[in-house]
Design a protein around this motif. Structure first.
Motif, PDB file in Angstrom:
ATOM      1  N   ASP A  16      -2.276  -2.404  -8.493  1.00 39.67           N
ATOM      2  CA  ASP A  16      -2.996  -1.139  -8.324  1.00 39.67           C
ATOM      3  C   ASP A  16      -2.047  -0.012  -7.931  1.00 39.67           C
ATOM      4  N   ARG A  17      -2.270   1.154  -8.528  1.00 39.39           N
ATOM      5  CA  ARG A  17      -1.536   2.363  -8.160  1.00 39.39           C
ATOM      6  C   ARG A  17      -2.290   3.570  -8.698  1.00 39.39           C
ATOM      7  N   LEU A  18      -1.910   4.729  -8.268  1.00 45.47           N
ATOM      8  CA  LEU A  18      -2.583   5.952  -8.700  1.00 45.47           C
ATOM      9  C   LEU A  18      -2.336   6.218 -10.184  1.00 45.47           C
TER      10      LEU A  18
ATOM     11  N   LYS B   5      -6.484  -5.592  -1.548  1.00 44.02           N
ATOM     12  CA  LYS B   5      -5.712  -6.342  -2.538  1.00 44.02           C
ATOM     13  C   LYS B   5      -5.035  -5.348  -3.475  1.00 44.02           C
ATOM     14  N   ASN B   6      -3.782  -5.559  -3.730  1.00 44.74           N
ATOM     15  CA  ASN B   6      -3.046  -4.645  -4.606  1.00 44.74           C
ATOM     16  C   ASN B   6      -3.175  -5.089  -6.063  1.00 44.74           C
ATOM     17  N   VAL B   7      -4.416  -5.050  -6.572  1.00 38.98           N
ATOM     18  CA  VAL B   7      -4.642  -5.452  -7.955  1.00 38.98           C
ATOM     19  C   VAL B   7      -5.772  -4.601  -8.538  1.00 38.98           C
TER      20      VAL B   7
ATOM     21  N   SER C 219       0.966  -1.196 -20.877  1.00 40.51           N
ATOM     22  CA  SER C 219       1.161  -2.421 -20.113  1.00 40.51           C
ATOM     23  C   SER C 219       2.520  -2.433 -19.430  1.00 40.51           C
ATOM     24  N   GLU C 220       3.553  -2.021 -20.141  1.00 37.73           N
ATOM     25  CA  GLU C 220       4.897  -1.982 -19.566  1.00 37.73           C
ATOM     26  C   GLU C 220       4.991  -0.943 -18.453  1.00 37.73           C
ATOM     27  N   MET C 221       4.290   0.167 -18.625  1.00 37.98           N
ATOM     28  CA  MET C 221       4.325   1.233 -17.630  1.00 37.98           C
ATOM     29  C   MET C 221       3.808   0.761 -16.283  1.00 37.98           C
ATOM     30  N   PHE C 222       2.762  -0.095 -16.324  1.00 36.96           N
ATOM     31  CA  PHE C 222       2.122  -0.521 -15.081  1.00 36.96           C
ATOM     32  C   PHE C 222       2.381  -1.996 -14.745  1.00 36.96           C
ATOM     33  N   ASN C 223       3.348  -2.608 -15.409  1.00 35.77           N
ATOM     34  CA  ASN C 223       3.690  -4.014 -15.154  1.00 35.77           C
ATOM     35  C   ASN C 223       2.450  -4.909 -15.184  1.00 35.77           C
ATOM     36  N   ALA C 224       1.662  -4.768 -16.235  1.00 36.45           N
ATOM     37  CA  ALA C 224       0.384  -5.470 -16.320  1.00 36.45           C
ATOM     38  C   ALA C 224       0.571  -6.974 -16.472  1.00 36.45           C
ATOM     39  N   GLU C 225      -0.276  -7.722 -15.787  1.00 38.51           N
ATOM     40  CA  GLU C 225      -0.308  -9.168 -15.945  1.00 38.51           C
ATOM     41  C   GLU C 225      -1.143  -9.561 -17.161  1.00 38.51           C
TER      42      GLU C 225
ATOM     43  N   LEU D 218     -14.706 -10.082 -23.939  1.00 36.37           N
ATOM     44  CA  LEU D 218     -13.631  -9.788 -22.977  1.00 36.37           C
ATOM     45  C   LEU D 218     -14.184  -9.266 -21.654  1.00 36.37           C
ATOM     46  N   ARG D 219     -15.288  -9.863 -21.202  1.00 36.82           N
ATOM     47  CA  ARG D 219     -15.883  -9.442 -19.937  1.00 36.82           C
ATOM     48  C   ARG D 219     -15.410 -10.284 -18.754  1.00 36.82           C
ATOM     49  N   VAL D 220     -14.663 -11.354 -19.021  1.00 38.81           N
ATOM     50  CA  VAL D 220     -14.338 -12.322 -17.977  1.00 38.81           C
ATOM     51  C   VAL D 220     -12.843 -12.288 -17.672  1.00 38.81           C
ATOM     52  N   LEU D 221     -12.516 -12.042 -16.413  1.00 37.42           N
ATOM     53  CA  LEU D 221     -11.132 -12.063 -15.965  1.00 37.42           C
ATOM     54  C   LEU D 221     -11.033 -12.956 -14.733  1.00 37.42           C
ATOM     55  N   CYS D 222     -10.035 -13.813 -14.718  1.00 38.49           N
ATOM     56  CA  CYS D 222      -9.842 -14.667 -13.544  1.00 38.49           C
ATOM     57  C   CYS D 222      -9.369 -13.824 -12.366  1.00 38.49           C
ATOM     58  N   TYR D 223      -9.851 -14.202 -11.176  1.00 35.09           N
ATOM     59  CA  TYR D 223      -9.626 -13.410  -9.969  1.00 35.09           C
ATOM     60  C   TYR D 223      -9.324 -14.348  -8.814  1.00 35.09           C
ATOM     61  N   GLU D 224      -8.162 -14.201  -8.227  1.00 38.72           N
ATOM     62  CA  GLU D 224      -7.737 -15.014  -7.087  1.00 38.72           C
ATOM     63  C   GLU D 224      -7.794 -16.514  -7.390  1.00 38.72           C
ATOM     64  N   GLY D 225      -7.512 -16.887  -8.614  1.00 41.70           N
ATOM     65  CA  GLY D 225      -7.410 -18.289  -8.964  1.00 41.70           C
ATOM     66  C   GLY D 225      -8.741 -18.985  -9.167  1.00 41.70           C
ATOM     67  N   ALA D 226      -9.582 -19.013  -8.124  1.00 44.75           N
ATOM     68  CA  ALA D 226     -10.821 -19.778  -8.192  1.00 44.75           C
ATOM     69  C   ALA D 226     -12.038 -18.921  -8.521  1.00 44.75           C
ATOM     70  N   LYS D 227     -11.870 -17.617  -8.669  1.00 42.99           N
ATOM     71  CA  LYS D 227     -12.991 -16.723  -8.915  1.00 42.99           C
ATOM     72  C   LYS D 227     -12.837 -16.040 -10.281  1.00 42.99           C
ATOM     73  N   THR D 228     -13.885 -15.290 -10.641  1.00 45.58           N
ATOM     74  CA  THR D 228     -13.813 -14.483 -11.856  1.00 45.58           C
ATOM     75  C   THR D 228     -14.385 -13.103 -11.589  1.00 45.58           C
ATOM     76  N   VAL D 229     -13.858 -12.131 -12.302  1.00 48.75           N
ATOM     77  CA  VAL D 229     -14.491 -10.819 -12.419  1.00 48.75           C
ATOM     78  C   VAL D 229     -15.218 -10.825 -13.760  1.00 48.75           C
ATOM     79  N   VAL D 230     -16.521 -10.610 -13.738  1.00 44.80           N
ATOM     80  CA  VAL D 230     -17.313 -10.580 -14.972  1.00 44.80           C
ATOM     81  C   VAL D 230     -17.948  -9.207 -15.098  1.00 44.80           C
ATOM     82  N   PHE D 231     -17.398  -8.372 -15.972  1.00 50.80           N
ATOM     83  CA  PHE D 231     -17.898  -7.010 -16.147  1.00 50.80           C
ATOM     84  C   PHE D 231     -19.178  -6.997 -16.981  1.00 50.80           C
TER      85      PHE D 231
END
Length: 322
Positions: free
Chosen positions: A47-49, A77-79, A106-112, A309-322
């Motif tokens: 995360d950043r401005l 959390k810095n994500v 992606s390169e600009m923000f070092n995206a995972e 593409l609504r599902v993103l893994c979050y903190e290993g054991a969780k998910t973000v589901v938009f």
């Protein structure tokens, strides 16, 4: 003919009639609106401005327009997580150029993670479906594919139980030229190497009530996501016939859980969950029917969410589901 000429002369006198070839468009001509199609982009980065601003500028600079954007930044959390839906003109923003633009972001923000998808241009997800004896989830996925409710192509169906030639599922697979493989398993042989060969061309796997546990080696060798479904009667009612156990115990709430497969049994990151009330008025038959309906709906929702593409893994054991 004489009558027609008379009508033409009358229209000429009133300044209405024009010869077909003499018509001209006067004034400012409106431009033909661009042919726009939909795109989806998901992003996970530190995360950043300015991330949303740069994302919006990336799309707008190519003539695209964001329709909606979902953002999640967990507290302390810095994500940064986001999912954007946008429209664009493929003539102005070709797919290869779009990939380059988002790669630069992606390169600009070092995206995972940075994934872009254009459903009208990109191939459908290729899946393999694995099932054991029960057909309700398998049939729901197959009919969802046939009806266009799931943006997938079914490469094959694999089961560890034989199905007779005249069953509904087998007839459906034969009509639609979908290969069916029966690989009976034993406690000492899960047929994992053979399964790996059959699913090599798939984008992800769907376990539609496949009652086998994959080893860590299988998960590592496959290396892609696997979506599973199970009833919500665990961990209280284990073993054979859990629905009858729960019915006899008089439970008032049943459910279903769809999740990613990990080495730990039924403990992968959750994608979707559904619940429904049952009562003393339910018979065992209606109890089981409600449970199976939940499983079908929950699995279908999880597959759709994943493909959109609504599902993103979050903190290993969780998910973000938009």
């Amino acid at each position: 003919m004489a009558m027609a000429r008379g009508v033409q002369n009358l229209l000429r006198k009133r300044g209405i009639y024009r010869n077909f070839h003499s018509w001209k468009i006067s004034g400012n001509q409106q431009e033909v609106p661009p042919c726009t199609i939909d795109g989806i982009h998901v992003f996970r980065c530190p995360d950043r401005l300015g991330i949303v601003a740069k994302l919006s500028d990336c799309i707008a600079s190519r003539g695209g327009n964001i329709q909606c954007i979902d953002v999640f930044v967990p507290a302390k959390k810095n994500v940064f997580y986001s999912r954007s839906e946008f429209v664009f003109d493929p003539a102005r923003w070709p797919r290869a150029l779009m990939d380059d633009d988002f790669r630069g972001l992606s390169e600009m923000f070092n995206a995972e993670k940075s994934i872009v998808r254009v459903p009208d241009q990109d191939p459908k997800f290729k899946i393999a479906v694995l099932a054991s004896k029960q057909d309700h989830c398998l049939a729901e996925v197959l009919h969802g594919w046939q009806d266009g409710k799931l943006p997938v192509d079914v490469n094959c169906v694999i089961s560890n139980h034989e199905r007779t030639p005249n069953t509904h599922v087998i007839r459906f697979l034969e009509r639609n030229s979908i290969p069916y493989y029966c690989l009976p398993t034993t406690p000492g042989n899960k047929r994992e190497d053979e399964i790996l060969e059959l699913v090599a061309g798939s984008d992800f796997l769907v376990l539609a009530r496949y009652m086998q546990i994959f080893s860590g080696r299988f998960l590592e060798c496959y290396g892609k996501d696997i979506i599973n479904i199970h009833h919500g009667l665990l961990p209280s009612f284990k073993g054979g016939n859990p629905s009858k156990q729960a019915f006899d115990a008089g439970v008032k709430l049943i459910g279903a859980t769809s999740h990613f497969v990990t080495e730990e049994l039924d403990a992968g990151p959750i994608i979707e969950q559904m619940v429904e009330r049952v009562s003393h008025r339910d018979t065992l038959q209606s109890f089981v029917q409600k449970s199976e309906n939940l499983e079908k709906q929950c699995l279908m929702k999880a597959i759709r969410s994943y493909c959109e593409l609504r599902v993103l893994c979050y903190e290993g054991a969780k998910t973000v589901v938009f």
